[in-house]
Design an enzyme around this catalytic site. Structure first.
Site, PDB file in Angstrom:
ATOM      1  N   GLY A   1      -4.188   6.416  -1.531  1.00  0.00           N
ATOM      2  CA  GLY A   1      -5.636   6.612  -1.620  1.00  0.00           C
ATOM      3  C   GLY A   1      -6.398   6.474  -0.324  1.00  0.00           C
ATOM      4  O   GLY A   1      -7.631   6.613  -0.303  1.00  0.00           O
ATOM      5  N   GLN A   2      -5.704   6.206   0.791  1.00  0.00           N
ATOM      6  CA  GLN A   2      -6.410   6.104   2.062  1.00  0.00           C
ATOM      7  C   GLN A   2      -7.079   7.428   2.389  1.00  0.00           C
ATOM      8  O   GLN A   2      -6.588   8.498   2.043  1.00  0.00           O
ATOM      9  CB  GLN A   2      -5.439   5.722   3.192  1.00  0.00           C
ATOM     10  N   THR A   3      -8.182   7.362   3.095  1.00  0.00           N
ATOM     11  CA  THR A   3      -8.977   8.565   3.397  1.00  0.00           C
ATOM     12  C   THR A   3      -8.123   9.667   4.013  1.00  0.00           C
ATOM     13  O   THR A   3      -8.230  10.838   3.642  1.00  0.00           O
ATOM     14  CB  THR A   3     -10.130   8.215   4.358  1.00  0.00           C
TER      15      THR A   3
ATOM     16  N   THR B   1       0.835  -1.199   0.000  1.00  0.00           N
ATOM     17  CA  THR B   1       0.000   0.000   0.000  1.00  0.00           C
ATOM     18  C   THR B   1       0.872   1.252   0.000  1.00  0.00           C
ATOM     19  O   THR B   1       1.824   1.360   0.763  1.00  0.00           O
ATOM     20  CB  THR B   1      -0.913   0.022   1.246  1.00  0.00           C
TER      21      THR B   1
ATOM     22  N   LEU C   1      -5.061  10.284   3.587  1.00  0.00           N
ATOM     23  CA  LEU C   1      -4.065  10.820   2.655  1.00  0.00           C
ATOM     24  C   LEU C   1      -4.691  11.643   1.529  1.00  0.00           C
ATOM     25  O   LEU C   1      -4.000  12.402   0.849  1.00  0.00           O
ATOM     26  CB  LEU C   1      -3.239   9.679   2.049  1.00  0.00           C
TER      27      LEU C   1
END
Length: 202
Positions: free
Chosen positions: A78-80, A55, A82
């Site tokens: 793409g994590q929330t 990831t 980030l």
């Protein structure tokens, strides 16, 4: 005379430099896409094995030369938590590749809302948008005919810019070359609005 010849040589050999953001939710396949693209377009490039790709936390960078164009790719996590960093790169980019996990129906609406929030930013006005429906190699995934209407709900924000939804598999490489060709053509059509990064060198 030397200066004239040097300038002419530079004109003949210098490539237009453009920056492209690769965005999408975590686990959509953004880094796998970038690695597969580099394998396809960079001679003798040995990509990371898909099973060893982790990831993205922050930023992955890649470069691909196609004809007289040099594309610098910024693959953002793409994590929330980030996604709030994405807009720091908008003003410098020449196009957006938005990758969707077409096998994950449960997160499709979340992906659409993230896309909507992204293109609402005024720094992306008129910028070419390429949505890639990834993971087409997975049985029962959503095809382009299903994915496109979901993102067309944001037609009022997309506007008259170059916009395309294409099917790909970042794992097998299917569709990557076609998407890259569309991207280069769209960036060139938009060159007056967003000149090459190195335009001042000419």
């Amino acid at each position: 005379m030397y200066t004239l010849l040097h300038g002419f040589y530079k004109y003949l050999t210098q490539k237009d430099e453009f920056c492209v953001l690769i965005l999408g939710l975590d686990n959509a396949g953004k880094t796998t896409y970038l690695e597969c693209s580099k394998t396809k377009f960079k001679k003798n490039y040995k990509g990371i094995m898909p099973g060893k790709i982790t990831t993205t936390v922050g930023l992955n960078i890649g470069n691909i030369d196609i004809n007289r164009v040099s594309l610098n790719f910024w693959d953002l996590g793409g994590q929330t938590e980030l996604q709030s960093l994405w807009d720091k790169y908008y003003a410098e980019c020449h196009a957006i590749i938005y990758i969707v996990d077409s096998s994950d129906r449960e997160r499709m609406d979340e992906s659409r809302k993230t896309f909507e929030k992204m293109i609402f930013n005024e720094n992306l006005a008129g910028i070419p948008l390429l949505i890639l429906a990834n993971k087409q190699d997975i049985p029962d995934c959503m095809g382009v005919r299903e994915v496109k209407p979901i993102f067309n709900q944001n037609a009022h924000l997309i506007g008259r810019r170059d916009f395309m939804v294409m099917p790909i598999s970042a794992l097998t490489g299917d569709g990557i070359a076609e998407g890259m060709q569309w991207l280069v053509e769209s960036i060139h059509r938009n060159i007056e609005m967003r000149p090459p990064k190195n335009a001042e060198d000419y």
